[in-house]
Write a protein that holds these residues in place. Structure first.
Motif, PDB file in Angstrom:
ATOM      1  N   ALA A   1       0.824  -1.209   0.000  1.00  0.00           N
ATOM      2  CA  ALA A   1       0.000   0.000   0.000  1.00  0.00           C
ATOM      3  C   ALA A   1       0.857   1.257   0.000  1.00  0.00           C
ATOM      4  CB  ALA A   1      -0.942  -0.004   1.201  1.00  0.00           C
ATOM      5  N   ALA A   2       2.021   1.201   0.634  1.00  0.00           N
ATOM      6  CA  ALA A   2       2.914   2.358   0.680  1.00  0.00           C
ATOM      7  C   ALA A   2       3.722   2.511  -0.606  1.00  0.00           C
ATOM      8  CB  ALA A   2       3.864   2.244   1.872  1.00  0.00           C
ATOM      9  N   SER A   3       3.873   1.444  -1.392  1.00  0.00           N
ATOM     10  CA  SER A   3       4.781   1.460  -2.537  1.00  0.00           C
ATOM     11  C   SER A   3       4.106   1.455  -3.900  1.00  0.00           C
ATOM     12  CB  SER A   3       5.715   0.246  -2.475  1.00  0.00           C
ATOM     13  OG  SER A   3       6.418   0.219  -1.270  1.00  0.00           O
ATOM     14  N   LEU A   4       2.991   0.761  -4.045  1.00  0.00           N
ATOM     15  CA  LEU A   4       2.386   0.555  -5.361  1.00  0.00           C
ATOM     16  C   LEU A   4       1.320   1.606  -5.655  1.00  0.00           C
ATOM     17  CD1 LEU A   4       1.961  -3.321  -5.254  1.00  0.00           C
ATOM     18  CD2 LEU A   4       3.853  -2.005  -6.214  1.00  0.00           C
ATOM     19  N   ARG A   5       1.296   2.079  -6.893  1.00  0.00           N
ATOM     20  CA  ARG A   5       0.324   3.069  -7.339  1.00  0.00           C
ATOM     21  C   ARG A   5      -0.330   2.604  -8.640  1.00  0.00           C
ATOM     22  NH1 ARG A   5       0.706   4.014  -2.989  1.00  0.00           N
ATOM     23  NH2 ARG A   5       1.872   5.617  -1.934  1.00  0.00           N
ATOM     24  N   LYS A   6      -1.507   3.107  -8.894  1.00  0.00           N
ATOM     25  CA  LYS A   6      -2.222   2.791 -10.124  1.00  0.00           C
ATOM     26  C   LYS A   6      -1.336   3.142 -11.319  1.00  0.00           C
ATOM     27  CE  LYS A   6      -6.515   3.833 -12.539  1.00  0.00           C
ATOM     28  NZ  LYS A   6      -7.771   4.594 -12.481  1.00  0.00           N
ATOM     29  N   GLY A   7      -1.224   2.219 -12.273  1.00  0.00           N
ATOM     30  CA  GLY A   7      -0.418   2.427 -13.461  1.00  0.00           C
ATOM     31  C   GLY A   7       0.981   1.847 -13.376  1.00  0.00           C
ATOM     32  N   ASP A   8       1.444   1.477 -12.165  1.00  0.00           N
ATOM     33  CA  ASP A   8       2.777   0.898 -12.014  1.00  0.00           C
ATOM     34  C   ASP A   8       2.851  -0.462 -12.694  1.00  0.00           C
ATOM     35  OD1 ASP A   8       3.503   3.060 -10.470  1.00  0.00           O
ATOM     36  OD2 ASP A   8       3.597   1.944  -8.576  1.00  0.00           O
ATOM     37  N   ARG A   9       3.995  -0.746 -13.316  1.00  0.00           N
ATOM     38  CA  ARG A   9       4.256  -2.086 -13.843  1.00  0.00           C
ATOM     39  C   ARG A   9       4.804  -2.915 -12.690  1.00  0.00           C
ATOM     40  NH1 ARG A   9       5.103  -3.075 -19.636  1.00  0.00           N
ATOM     41  NH2 ARG A   9       4.540  -1.212 -20.769  1.00  0.00           N
ATOM     42  N   VAL A  10       4.203  -4.085 -12.472  1.00  0.00           N
ATOM     43  CA  VAL A  10       4.565  -4.908 -11.329  1.00  0.00           C
ATOM     44  C   VAL A  10       4.749  -6.366 -11.725  1.00  0.00           C
ATOM     45  CG1 VAL A  10       3.458  -3.440  -9.595  1.00  0.00           C
ATOM     46  CG2 VAL A  10       2.130  -5.221 -10.721  1.00  0.00           C
ATOM     47  N   VAL A  11       5.403  -7.099 -10.832  1.00  0.00           N
ATOM     48  CA  VAL A  11       5.511  -8.551 -10.916  1.00  0.00           C
ATOM     49  C   VAL A  11       4.921  -9.091  -9.621  1.00  0.00           C
ATOM     50  CG1 VAL A  11       7.060 -10.525 -11.095  1.00  0.00           C
ATOM     51  CG2 VAL A  11       7.629  -8.391 -12.280  1.00  0.00           C
ATOM     52  N   ILE A  12       3.932  -9.956  -9.743  1.00  0.00           N
ATOM     53  CA  ILE A  12       3.235 -10.533  -8.591  1.00  0.00           C
ATOM     54  C   ILE A  12       3.384 -12.048  -8.658  1.00  0.00           C
ATOM     55  CG2 ILE A  12       0.999 -10.811  -7.430  1.00  0.00           C
ATOM     56  CD1 ILE A  12       1.927  -7.904  -7.489  1.00  0.00           C
ATOM     57  N   ALA A  13       3.709 -12.662  -7.526  1.00  0.00           N
ATOM     58  CA  ALA A  13       3.762 -14.123  -7.446  1.00  0.00           C
ATOM     59  C   ALA A  13       2.926 -14.558  -6.257  1.00  0.00           C
ATOM     60  CB  ALA A  13       5.195 -14.614  -7.294  1.00  0.00           C
ATOM     61  N   GLY A  14       2.154 -15.625  -6.442  1.00  0.00           N
ATOM     62  CA  GLY A  14       1.328 -16.116  -5.349  1.00  0.00           C
ATOM     63  C   GLY A  14       0.446 -17.270  -5.773  1.00  0.00           C
ATOM     64  N   ARG A  15      -0.513 -17.582  -4.919  1.00  0.00           N
ATOM     65  CA  ARG A  15      -1.421 -18.703  -5.148  1.00  0.00           C
ATOM     66  C   ARG A  15      -2.606 -18.264  -6.003  1.00  0.00           C
ATOM     67  NH1 ARG A  15       0.460 -18.576  -0.421  1.00  0.00           N
ATOM     68  NH2 ARG A  15      -1.297 -17.575   0.599  1.00  0.00           N
ATOM     69  N   LEU A  16      -2.852 -19.003  -7.074  1.00  0.00           N
ATOM     70  CA  LEU A  16      -3.952 -18.724  -7.993  1.00  0.00           C
ATOM     71  C   LEU A  16      -5.219 -19.402  -7.505  1.00  0.00           C
ATOM     72  CD1 LEU A  16      -4.869 -17.592 -10.768  1.00  0.00           C
ATOM     73  CD2 LEU A  16      -4.277 -19.827 -11.724  1.00  0.00           C
ATOM     74  N   ARG A  17      -6.321 -18.647  -7.512  1.00  0.00           N
ATOM     75  CA  ARG A  17      -7.638 -19.208  -7.182  1.00  0.00           C
ATOM     76  C   ARG A  17      -8.625 -18.786  -8.267  1.00  0.00           C
ATOM     77  NH1 ARG A  17      -9.638 -17.243  -1.782  1.00  0.00           N
ATOM     78  NH2 ARG A  17      -8.999 -15.295  -2.710  1.00  0.00           N
ATOM     79  N   VAL A  18      -9.263 -19.754  -8.898  1.00  0.00           N
ATOM     80  CA  VAL A  18     -10.271 -19.490  -9.923  1.00  0.00           C
ATOM     81  C   VAL A  18     -11.593 -20.004  -9.373  1.00  0.00           C
ATOM     82  CG1 VAL A  18     -10.982 -19.930 -12.302  1.00  0.00           C
ATOM     83  CG2 VAL A  18      -8.546 -19.758 -11.740  1.00  0.00           C
ATOM     84  N   ARG A  19     -12.568 -19.070  -9.232  1.00  0.00           N
ATOM     85  CA  ARG A  19     -13.846 -19.447  -8.614  1.00  0.00           C
ATOM     86  C   ARG A  19     -15.023 -18.932  -9.437  1.00  0.00           C
ATOM     87  NH1 ARG A  19     -13.208 -16.659  -3.006  1.00  0.00           N
ATOM     88  NH2 ARG A  19     -12.551 -15.065  -4.446  1.00  0.00           N
TER      89      ARG A  19
END
Length: 188
Positions: free
Chosen positions: A66-84
């Motif tokens: 929340a302190a670092s990411l802003r709308k429009g930033d290019r990011v890399v996210i890794a985590g658990r995928l959930r499709v519901r």
């Protein structure tokens, strides 16, 4: 089954930081990732399909995100995928694709970042908040990522501010042969 996924894309919404009743910080945002390929016939890059994800972050990752990411930033996210699958009150159906993030960061392929460690073991002066913690949201314990009440906002101070264990002179095997780092010139 845990499906682990890594996605490169854009932060598509503002990052929302909330606090659960238990005191657990939770942050979330929508992310999009568009496939791009080079079309030899038109000699240009063209966009493919866009995939949309809801990203959830918890604890210290939530407060740092929340302190670092802003709308429009290019990011890399890794985590658990959930499709519901979901259905609303009007009977409309759809599919939700969520990522419970284990890690998140800016995509340095497209820009630079200025990393600031939030660990409290870097306190230089007894009782002062380290410079790296100045951008943390108010009322957040940087050691645990938990949001605190007004009476609990004092940061804990490490009794050994240089961070070395007792009896450790800093020489560790191959590192002893490496160039000595001038402690006064270190950024922490």
């Amino acid at each position: 089954m845990n499906d682990i996924i890594t996605v490169r894309g854009y932060v598509a919404t503002e990052v929302r930081l909330t606090l659960a009743q238990s005191g657990l910080p939770i942050a979330g945002f929508r992310m999009c990732s568009t496939d791009r390929r080079f079309d030899k016939e038109s000699n240009a890059w063209i966009d493919g399909n866009t995939n949309w994800y809801s990203v959830s972050m918890f604890r210290q990752l939530a407060t740092n995100g929340a302190a670092s990411l802003r709308k429009g930033d290019r990011v890399v996210i890794a985590g658990r995928l959930r499709v519901r699958p979901w259905i609303n009150a009007e009977g409309r159906t759809g599919t939700s694709v969520d990522i419970d993030a284990d890690t998140a960061g800016h995509d340095l392929m497209w820009g630079t970042a200025n990393f600031k460690r939030t660990s409290t073991d870097r306190t230089d002066v007894q009782g002062q908040v380290p410079a790296a913690l100045e951008d943390m949201p108010a009322g957040v314990n940087p050691a645990t990522g938990e949001m605190l009440g007004a009476e609990e906002t004092d940061y804990p101070v490490d009794p050994d501010p240089d961070g070395t264990p007792e009896g450790d002179d800093g020489a560790h095997g191959a590192a002893a042969n490496a160039k000595e780092l001038d402690a006064a010139g270190a950024p922490f």
